[in-house]
Design an enzyme around this catalytic site. Structure first.
Site, PDB file in Angstrom:
ATOM      1  N   LYS A  32       0.832  -1.207   0.000  1.00 29.92           N
ATOM      2  CA  LYS A  32       0.000   0.000   0.000  1.00 29.92           C
ATOM      3  C   LYS A  32       0.870   1.262   0.000  1.00 29.92           C
ATOM      4  CE  LYS A  32      -2.443   0.890   3.882  1.00 29.92           C
ATOM      5  NZ  LYS A  32      -2.373   2.291   4.330  1.00 29.92           N
ATOM      6  N   ARG A  37       2.583   5.883  -3.634  1.00 29.92           N
ATOM      7  CA  ARG A  37       3.654   6.675  -4.253  1.00 29.92           C
ATOM      8  C   ARG A  37       3.719   6.438  -5.754  1.00 29.92           C
ATOM      9  NH1 ARG A  37       4.395   5.819   0.975  1.00 29.92           N
ATOM     10  NH2 ARG A  37       5.814   7.141   2.203  1.00 29.92           N
ATOM     11  N   GLY A 103      -4.487   8.465   5.475  1.00 31.61           N
ATOM     12  CA  GLY A 103      -3.545   9.526   5.828  1.00 31.61           C
ATOM     13  C   GLY A 103      -2.460   9.700   4.781  1.00 31.61           C
ATOM     14  N   ASP A 321       3.433  -0.021  12.165  1.00 33.32           N
ATOM     15  CA  ASP A 321       2.108  -0.538  11.802  1.00 33.32           C
ATOM     16  C   ASP A 321       1.874  -1.954  12.315  1.00 33.32           C
ATOM     17  OD1 ASP A 321       1.469   1.820  10.554  1.00 33.32           O
ATOM     18  OD2 ASP A 321       2.160   1.163   8.583  1.00 33.32           O
ATOM     19  N   ARG A 352      -4.551   3.450  18.587  1.00 38.46           N
ATOM     20  CA  ARG A 352      -4.257   2.010  18.594  1.00 38.46           C
ATOM     21  C   ARG A 352      -3.802   1.518  19.966  1.00 38.46           C
ATOM     22  NH1 ARG A 352      -1.606   1.604  12.486  1.00 38.46           N
ATOM     23  NH2 ARG A 352      -3.641   1.666  11.454  1.00 38.46           N
TER      24      ARG A 352
HETATM   25  C1  S3P Z   1       3.215   5.404   5.835  1.00 38.03           C
HETATM   26  C2  S3P Z   1       3.920   5.884   6.908  1.00 38.03           C
HETATM   27  C3  S3P Z   1       3.549   5.615   8.309  1.00 38.03           C
HETATM   28  C4  S3P Z   1       2.652   4.402   8.413  1.00 38.03           C
HETATM   29  C5  S3P Z   1       1.521   4.442   7.421  1.00 38.03           C
HETATM   30  C6  S3P Z   1       2.052   4.513   6.007  1.00 38.03           C
HETATM   31  C7  S3P Z   1       3.643   5.789   4.496  1.00 38.03           C
HETATM   32  O1  S3P Z   1       2.852   6.723   8.813  1.00 38.03           O
HETATM   33  O2  S3P Z   1       2.128   4.290   9.725  1.00 38.03           O
HETATM   34  O3  S3P Z   1       0.715   3.284   7.543  1.00 38.03           O
HETATM   35  O4  S3P Z   1       3.154   5.201   3.511  1.00 38.03           O
HETATM   36  O5  S3P Z   1       4.467   6.691   4.376  1.00 38.03           O
HETATM   37  P1  S3P Z   1       3.598   8.045   9.353  1.00 38.03           P
HETATM   38  O6  S3P Z   1       4.332   8.658   8.228  1.00 38.03           O
HETATM   39  O7  S3P Z   1       2.510   8.945   9.850  1.00 38.03           O
HETATM   40  O8  S3P Z   1       4.477   7.549  10.452  1.00 38.03           O
END
Ligand code: S3P
Length: 432
Positions: A32, A37, A103, A321, A352
């Site tokens: 993912k 990206r 996010g 994660d 979490r």
């Molecule tokens: C991710 C970075 C992490 C991770 C998220 C995916 C990414 O988050 O917990 O599941 O794809 O860059 P953070 O950048 O907020 O630490």
């Protein structure tokens, strides 16, 4: 704004204890993190790209819809075809971009939008609208974008971009999403953008950019980038180690198990959970394969008696994660497992720390929440019951794994949220 919880995602599932050890070899859907990206770089690239191996997962669908709104054309399927517009060809969206619960979609697209000379509003599901966005606004403002946030520094993020100038950016929070946003903005800035992290985080963005010939350079925790237009590309995305981790955690939990997951990404910024399982006493074998921008390989985990472990801040980032899965595995270790320095867990798709502790307690485990982590007192006999995934894919999968070792079936409310990253998760578990 939409991104609402679909009835399927909100629905629960009953997961029964396994009668046998888990055994066999499976593959998991594509990564993912790399997927977001690849989709975003394909959208801003000049020309056509092909992306193979990505699942039809909720979070990636959010990114696909968002880049379409910015003008890219995306033809989904087992091989996703993207017609990129180049930086200059992206256009102002007609409406706010709905990042749903993702996010990564929101923070990475904030970086893209910061460099574009128009207005972009990023919004999403109420769960995402609670997460901290000041951390991504700060570096983008330092580069010259106008970024407005809601009260309490949360989304919607309202960006008027363009006219960026490279500068030194220090990131106080260890976050690959924020680092990536700054780098995506830096690709559109005049001069050099230098991003320094406190702790090295996953470097998927840097690897992809270097592979595509972009002027990105890393020295320790500092990464520099200059303006660059990437061209279309073809990529095979390896399996998602964070999805594989759920199956491997199940192998570590259930006595007699021997599970292999083939073709998963092995970026060193992501492999902390494998090292941890090994230190706890599981047998972990890694066989590297293939090439491309990311290391990948097959991973086998064989159950063994487990020791408890103490995880400190420095070890948290490469397994951030997987910490809910660690909590589940720790229930069978011979003593207390303590995780500290992981306050970031409180601002993920759910809190979490509270979520995993509450769920495991419902199943009879002695567990405590700390401000920045948790304590799991093993060995605990897991019993059946009803637990709540709190709209969080990682908690849903962790509780389903716990159910395998319980004395009675476990009802996981919100099991369907696993679809955000791992469609077919329960089928993969069943296949083992
Ligand atoms: C991710 C970075 C992490 C991770 C998220 C995916 C990414 O988050 O917990 O599941 O794809 O860059 P953070 O950048 O907020 O630490």
């Amino acid at each position: 704004m939409g991104g609402g919880m679909s009835p399927a995602a909100a629905s629960g599932s009953v997961v029964s204890p396994t009668a046998r050890p888990l055994s066999g070899s499976v593959s998991v859907p594509g990564d993912k993190s790399i997927g977001h990206r690849a989709l975003i770089l394909a959208a801003v690239a000049r020309g056509r790209s092909r992306i193979r191996g990505l699942p039809d997962a909720g979070d990636l669908a959010a990114t696909i819809d968002a880049v379409r709104s910015l003008g890219a054309s995306v033809d989904p399927g087992p091989e996703i075809r993207v017609e990129g517009r180049g930086w200059e060809g992206l256009r102002e969206a007609d409406a706010p971009l709905d990042c749903r619960r993702s996010g990564t979609t929101m923070r990475l697209l904030a970086g893209v939008s910061a460099g574009r000379p128009f207005r972009t509003v990023l919004t999403g599901h109420r769960q995402l609208l609670r997460r901290p966005m000041g951390r991504v606004a700060a570096p983008l403002r330092a580069l010259g974008a106008e970024v407005l946030l809601g009260d309490g520094d949360v989304a919607p993020i309202d960006i008027r971009g363009g006219g960026l100038t490279g500068t030194e950016v220090g990131l106080p929070v260890a976050s690959a999403q924020v680092k990536s946003a700054a780098l995506l903005a830096g690709l559109q800035a005049r001069g050099v953008t230098a991003v320094t992290e406190t702790v090295p985080t996953r470097d998927h963005t840097e690897r992809l950019l270097a592979w595509l010939g972009a002027p990105v350079e890393r020295t320790g925790r500092r990464t520099t980038v200059r303006a660059h237009q990437v061209d279309g590309f073809a990529i095979d995305v390896p399996g998602d180690l964070s999805s594989a981790a759920a199956l491997l955690a199940a192998a570590a939990l259930v006595p007699g198990s021997d599970v292999r997951v083939t073709g998963v990404g092995l970026n060193p910024g992501r492999t902390g959970f494998l090292r941890t399982l090994e230190r706890m006493g599981a047998r972990v074998e890694v066989r590297p394969v293939g090439g491309g921008p990311e290391p990948a390989g097959d991973v086998r985990v064989v159950h063994g008696p487990l020791r408890p472990i103490e995880i400190a801040a420095a070890e948290v980032v490469p397994m951030i994660d997987e910490l809910p899965l660690l909590a589940v595995v720790a229930t069978v270790a011979e003593g207390p497992t303590v995780v500290r320095g992981a306050a970031e867990l409180r601002v993920k798709e759910s809190d979490r720390i509270e979520g995993v502790v509450a769920g495991l307690r419902r199943l009879g485990v002695e567990a405590e929440a700390l401000e920045d982590g948790f304590v799991i007192h093993g060995p605990s006999r897991l019993r059946g019951g009803r637990v709540d995934a709190r709209g969080d894919h990682r908690l849903a999968m962790a509780f389903a794994v716990a159910a395998l070792a319980a004395s009675e079936p476990v009802r996981v409310d919100g099991m369907g949220f696993a679809f955000d990253s791992f469609p077919g998760f329960l089928d993969a578990l069943e296949a083992l």
